[in-house]
Design an enzyme around this catalytic site. Structure first.
Site, PDB file in Angstrom:
ATOM      1  CE  LYS A  35      -1.657   1.581   4.014  1.00  0.00           C
ATOM      2  NZ  LYS A  35      -1.301   2.983   4.300  1.00  0.00           N
ATOM      3  CG  ASN A  36       2.336   2.656   3.494  1.00  0.00           C
ATOM      4  OD1 ASN A  36       1.167   2.983   3.204  1.00  0.00           O
ATOM      5  ND2 ASN A  36       2.699   2.399   4.728  1.00  0.00           N
ATOM      6  NE  ARG A  56       0.461  11.999   7.118  1.00  0.00           N
ATOM      7  CZ  ARG A  56       0.861  13.238   7.266  1.00  0.00           C
ATOM      8  NH1 ARG A  56      -0.029  14.149   7.538  1.00  0.00           N
ATOM      9  NH2 ARG A  56       2.108  13.572   7.128  1.00  0.00           N
ATOM     10  CB  CYS A  77      -5.100  10.483  11.556  1.00  0.00           C
ATOM     11  SG  CYS A  77      -3.464   9.849  11.891  1.00  0.00           S
ATOM     12  NE  ARG A 112       0.307  10.381   9.984  1.00  0.00           N
ATOM     13  CZ  ARG A 112      -0.109   9.369   9.221  1.00  0.00           C
ATOM     14  NH1 ARG A 112      -1.270   8.801   9.458  1.00  0.00           N
ATOM     15  NH2 ARG A 112       0.629   8.958   8.212  1.00  0.00           N
ATOM     16  N   PRO A 113       1.692  16.681  11.017  1.00  0.00           N
ATOM     17  CG  PRO A 113       3.450  17.846  11.947  1.00  0.00           C
ATOM     18  CD  PRO A 113       2.562  16.663  12.176  1.00  0.00           C
ATOM     19  CB  ILE A 114       2.322  18.473   5.543  1.00  0.00           C
ATOM     20  CG1 ILE A 114       1.530  19.779   5.444  1.00  0.00           C
ATOM     21  CG2 ILE A 114       1.405  17.277   5.602  1.00  0.00           C
ATOM     22  CD1 ILE A 114       0.771  19.896   4.106  1.00  0.00           C
ATOM     23  CG  ASP A 115       6.623  20.587   9.943  1.00  0.00           C
ATOM     24  OD1 ASP A 115       5.924  19.550  10.004  1.00  0.00           O
ATOM     25  OD2 ASP A 115       7.693  20.714  10.543  1.00  0.00           O
ATOM     26  CG  LEU A 116       9.486  17.693   8.382  1.00  0.00           C
ATOM     27  CD1 LEU A 116       9.644  16.240   8.828  1.00  0.00           C
ATOM     28  CD2 LEU A 116      10.741  18.481   8.706  1.00  0.00           C
ATOM     29  CG  ASP A 167       3.372   1.545   9.289  1.00  0.00           C
ATOM     30  OD1 ASP A 167       3.582   1.786   8.071  1.00  0.00           O
ATOM     31  OD2 ASP A 167       3.087   2.419  10.115  1.00  0.00           O
ATOM     32  CB  ILE A 214       7.515   6.753  14.320  1.00  0.00           C
ATOM     33  CG1 ILE A 214       8.767   5.906  14.072  1.00  0.00           C
ATOM     34  CG2 ILE A 214       7.104   7.534  13.068  1.00  0.00           C
ATOM     35  CD1 ILE A 214       9.996   6.685  13.611  1.00  0.00           C
ATOM     36  NE  ARG A 220      -7.338   4.521   5.474  1.00  0.00           N
ATOM     37  CZ  ARG A 220      -6.728   5.564   6.033  1.00  0.00           C
ATOM     38  NH1 ARG A 220      -7.079   5.971   7.226  1.00  0.00           N
ATOM     39  NH2 ARG A 220      -5.750   6.187   5.408  1.00  0.00           N
TER      40      ARG A 220
HETATM   41  C1  EPZ Z   1       4.301   7.001   6.068  1.00  0.00           C
HETATM   42  O1  EPZ Z   1       3.517   8.035   6.622  1.00  0.00           O
HETATM   43  C2  EPZ Z   1       3.381   5.789   6.004  1.00  0.00           C
HETATM   44  N1  EPZ Z   1       2.223   6.072   5.145  1.00  0.00           N
HETATM   45  C3  EPZ Z   1       2.890   5.431   7.401  1.00  0.00           C
HETATM   46  O2  EPZ Z   1       2.094   4.249   7.302  1.00  0.00           O
HETATM   47  C4  EPZ Z   1       4.109   5.134   8.272  1.00  0.00           C
HETATM   48  O3  EPZ Z   1       3.690   4.865   9.594  1.00  0.00           O
HETATM   49  C5  EPZ Z   1       5.054   6.345   8.273  1.00  0.00           C
HETATM   50  O4  EPZ Z   1       5.422   6.682   6.909  1.00  0.00           O
HETATM   51  C6  EPZ Z   1       6.329   6.086   9.056  1.00  0.00           C
HETATM   52  O5  EPZ Z   1       7.013   5.008   8.497  1.00  0.00           O
HETATM   53  C7  EPZ Z   1       2.390   6.018   3.793  1.00  0.00           C
HETATM   54  O6  EPZ Z   1       3.475   5.754   3.291  1.00  0.00           O
HETATM   55  C8  EPZ Z   1       1.179   6.307   2.966  1.00  0.00           C
HETATM   56  P1  EPZ Z   1       6.385  10.377   8.111  1.00  0.00           P
HETATM   57  P2  EPZ Z   1       4.093   9.561   6.629  1.00  0.00           P
HETATM   58  O7  EPZ Z   1       6.269  11.647   7.346  1.00  0.00           O
HETATM   59  O8  EPZ Z   1       4.851   9.823   5.399  1.00  0.00           O
HETATM   60  C9  EPZ Z   1       6.333  13.620  11.577  1.00  0.00           C
HETATM   61  C10 EPZ Z   1       0.219   2.872   7.660  1.00  0.00           C
HETATM   62  O9  EPZ Z   1      -0.238   2.359   8.686  1.00  0.00           O
HETATM   63  N2  EPZ Z   1       6.225  14.604  10.482  1.00  0.00           N
HETATM   64  O10 EPZ Z   1       7.585   9.520   7.927  1.00  0.00           O
HETATM   65  O11 EPZ Z   1       2.966  10.445   6.975  1.00  0.00           O
HETATM   66  C11 EPZ Z   1       5.104  12.747  11.692  1.00  0.00           C
HETATM   67  O12 EPZ Z   1       4.096  13.394  12.461  1.00  0.00           O
HETATM   68  C12 EPZ Z   1       0.711   4.309   7.682  1.00  0.00           C
HETATM   69  O13 EPZ Z   1       0.343   2.282   6.561  1.00  0.00           O
HETATM   70  C13 EPZ Z   1       6.330  15.957  10.778  1.00  0.00           C
HETATM   71  O14 EPZ Z   1       6.491  16.343  11.926  1.00  0.00           O
HETATM   72  O15 EPZ Z   1       5.091   9.493   7.877  1.00  0.00           O
HETATM   73  C14 EPZ Z   1       5.628  11.499  12.349  1.00  0.00           C
HETATM   74  O16 EPZ Z   1       5.705  11.724  13.746  1.00  0.00           O
HETATM   75  C15 EPZ Z   1       0.484   4.964   9.036  1.00  0.00           C
HETATM   76  N3  EPZ Z   1       6.240  16.868   9.761  1.00  0.00           N
HETATM   77  C16 EPZ Z   1       7.044  11.383  11.783  1.00  0.00           C
HETATM   78  O17 EPZ Z   1       7.376  12.687  11.281  1.00  0.00           O
HETATM   79  C17 EPZ Z   1       6.058  16.467   8.457  1.00  0.00           C
HETATM   80  O18 EPZ Z   1       6.012  17.334   7.566  1.00  0.00           O
HETATM   81  C18 EPZ Z   1       7.171  10.384  10.627  1.00  0.00           C
HETATM   82  O19 EPZ Z   1       6.204  10.735   9.662  1.00  0.00           O
HETATM   83  C19 EPZ Z   1       5.952  15.088   8.178  1.00  0.00           C
HETATM   84  C20 EPZ Z   1       6.047  14.174   9.199  1.00  0.00           C
END
Ligand code: EPZ
Length: 426
Positions: free
Chosen positions: A22-23, A95, A119, A124-128, A309, A331, A401
Site C-alpha cells: 500500500k505504502n 492523508r 488522525c 501528523r503535520p506536513i511542515d517538512l 507500522d 515515531i 484501507r
Molecule cells: C508514512 O507516513 C506511512 N504512510 C505510514 O504508514 C508510516 O507509519 C510512516 O510513513 C512512518 O514510516 C504512507 O506511506 C502512505 P512520516 P508519513 O512523514 O509519510 C512527523 C500505515 O499504517 N512529520 O515519515 O505520513 C510525523 O508526524 C501508515 O500504513 C512531521 O512532523 O510518515 C511522524 O511523527 C500509518 N512533519 C514522523 O514525522 C512532516 O512534515 C514520521 O512521519 C511530516 C512528518
C-alpha cells in the site's frame, strides 16, 4: 457498518499470497501526474486507500484504469492536468493525498491541497514537505485550511534539501518534484524506507536520473524527459509481517508467498527473538510459530529499524509471551490506541508516555472491540485469533484501507472468521 467476527483458537496453517505494498502503491500512483506518458503498475493492491487515491487522481485529470484485475494491473496516464485542487473531504479521508502536492507543483506550477488534519495516531503535520518544496523555489501560503503552493515563473529549480527529521512522505514529495525541477537537487537525511526506494526505481524506469537509492542522500538530475514505463510494485512488508504475527500468536505455520524478505530484516529479527522459526525459501518467508512465546524489548524507528507500522501487531503477540516486554514507539506520539482494546481481551499492558509495558498472560478472552486505525485494527484481529470464544471487531473500514481480502486469506489458512453487519446479519 460492517464488523468481523472471529472464533479464536485455530492455528493458522498454509500459504498467504502477499500483495503489492500500500505504502509503495500510493506514491507510485501520484507519480503518474508528472508526465503525459503512460505508467503501468503491476501487483497493484485493491485497497480502500488505493481506491481513494485513484478517485483523487481522476479528479485531477489522470485516466486510471484497471484493465486486468487478475494480474493486478493499474494503468495511469495524464494527458493534461485538469485540476490542481485536492479538497478537504478527500484529504481528510486519506492523508497520503498530500503526495499529489509535489507532482502537481512540478507539472503545473501550482497546487491547492487541503491540510490533512490529524488522525488517530497523531497530529501528523506536513511542515517538512512544505519547507523542502520551498527549497526548490516554491512559494507556499496557508489559507483557510489549505496549502496554496506556486512555483516561480520558470518552474521549480533544483536545490539542496536537508531534512531536520526523517519523513517518508516529505522525501517522496520532494523526490517527485525534483525530477522535473530545472537542474540538480540533493536531498539529505532522506527516508530510506523500501517504499521510497521503490518509488525511485519507478521514476528511473520513467526516465529520471537519481543516485543514492536506499541511502540517506539522494542526488536527482532534473529536467526529466519521460517515457512510458511499467513497474511491479514491491511486496507489502507490513502485510507480510502482520500474517507472520498471526502464525506466531496462534502457534501456526505460514508460508508468506512473495514477501519482501530483504525489506523485513528488523521485523523478522523481532519475530525470531519472540520464538518464531523463520526461513527464507524461494522468494517466500516461512514462519513456524509452534514455539513458546518469549518476552522481548522492541523500539520502533526509521528504516532499517523496526517499523512503527508493525508495533501494534507485535504488541498483540507479546500479550501472550512469558514475562515482561517493553515497546517504545518513537515515531508517532499517539500510537497506542489498541492498548485499551487488547486490555478488554484480558491483556495486561501499562502505557507511560512512549513506552508500553506488557506482562504476558496465559490466555486472551473474546470480547467486542473497536478498531481505531489501520494497524491497531489488525492487532485486534490477532488478539481475536488467539482468544477463547468469538470476538466482534467493529469499524472494520479501518482494516479495509490497508488489507485486501483479509477474511478470505485468513479463512484459507484455517481461521473461523466472517464479516457481518453490526446486527449480525451477513
Ligand atoms: C508514512 O507516513 C506511512 N504512510 C505510514 O504508514 C508510516 O507509519 C510512516 O510513513 C512512518 O514510516 C504512507 O506511506 C502512505 P512520516 P508519513 O512523514 O509519510 C512527523 C500505515 O499504517 N512529520 O515519515 O505520513 C510525523 O508526524 C501508515 O500504513 C512531521 O512532523 O510518515 C511522524 O511523527 C500509518 N512533519 C514522523 O514525522 C512532516 O512534515 C514520521 O512521519 C511530516 C512528518
Amino acid at each position: 457498518m460492517d464488523c468481523i467476527r472471529i472464533r479464536g483458537g485455530q492455528p493458522l496453517q498454509g500459504t498467504v499470497a502477499i500483495d503489492g505494498a500500500k505504502n509503495a502503491a500510493l506514491p507510485l500512483m501520484a507519480a503518474s501526474l508528472l508526465t503525459d506518458q503512460p505508467v503501468t503498475l503491476t501487483r497493484y493492491p485493491q485497497l480502500g486507500d488505493t481506491r481513494s487515491m485513484a478517485d483523487l487522481l481522476r479528479r485531477l485529470g489522470v485516466e486510471a484504469t484497471t484493465p486486468d484485475m487478475c494480474a493486478g494491473t493499474m494503468g495511469l496516464v495524464t494527458p493534461s492536468v485538469t485540476s490542481t485542487t485536492a479538497d478537504y473531504d478527500l484529504v481528510r479521508r486519506m492523508r497520503a493525498s498530500v503526495l499529489v502536492l509535489g507532482p502537481l507543483l512540478a507539472r503545473s506550477g501550482h497546487a491547492e491541497i487541503s491540510l490533512p488534519g490529524g488522525c488517530a495516531i497523531g497530529t501528523r503535520p506536513i511542515d517538512l514537505h512544505l519547507r523542502a518544496l520551498t527549497e526548490l523555489g516554491a512559494s507556499i501560503e496557508l489559507e483557510g485550511g489549505y496549502v496554496r503552493a506556486r512555483a516561480s515563473r520558470g518552474g521549480l529549480r533544483g536545490g539542496r534539501v536537508r531534512f531536520a527529521q526523517v519523513s517518508v512522505g516529505a522525501t517522496e514529495n520532494t523526490l517527485m518534484a525534483a525530477v522535473l525541477a530545472r537542474g540538480e537537487t540533493r536531498i539529505e537525511n532522506a527516508a530510506r524506507e523500501p517504499e521510497v526506494t521503490d518509488l525511485a526505481r519507478c521514476l528511473l524506469a520513467m526516465g529520471a536520473h537519481i543516485e543514492g537509492l536506499g541511502t540517506g542522500t539522494l542526488h536527482v538530475q532534473g529536467d526529466t524527459v519521460f517515457r512510458p514505463a511499467s513497474h511491479r510494485i514491491l511486496g507489502d512488508r507490513i502485510e507480510a509481517g502482520s500474517y507472520a504475527a498471526g502464525a506466531l500468536i496462534t502457534g501456526g505455520y505460514l508460508r508468506l508467498a512473495g514477501a519482501p524478505a530483504d525489506a523485513m530484516t528488523a521485523t523478522l529479527d523481532v519475530l525470531r527473538s519472540i520464538g518464531a522459526g523463520v526461513e527464507i525459501s524461494a522468494g517466500d518467508v516461512v514462519v513456524n510459530g509452534s514455539g513458546t512465546l518469549a518476552a522481548a524489548d522492541v523500539e520502533t524507528g526509521v528504516y532499517p529499524a523496526f517499523p512503527t507500522d508493525m508495533q501494534a501487531q507485535i504488541m498483540a503477540v507479546l500479550c501472550l509471551a512469558g514475562g515482561r516486554s517493553r515497546i517504545v514507539e518513537n515515531i508517532f506520539e499517539n500510537r497506542f490506541m489498541h492498548v485499551s482494546e487488547l486490555v478488554r481481551m484480558g491483556a495486561r499492558i501499562k502505557v507511560r508516555g512512549r513506552t508500553a509495558e506488557i506482562d504476558g498472560v496465559q490466555r486472551l478472552l473474546a470480547a467486542p472491540v473497536m478498531a481505531t486505525d489501520l494497524r491497531a485494527s489488525l492487532s485486534l484481529v490477532l488478539g481475536a485469533l488467539a482468544a477463547e470464544g468469538e470476538s466482534v471487531i467493529r469499524r472494520v473500514y479501518h482494516l479495509d484501507r490497508g488489507y485486501s481480502r483479509l477474511e478470505t486469506k485468513l479463512r484459507a489458512v484455517g481461521a473461523i472468521v466472517r464479516r457481518t453487519s453490526e446486527d449480525g446479519s451477513t
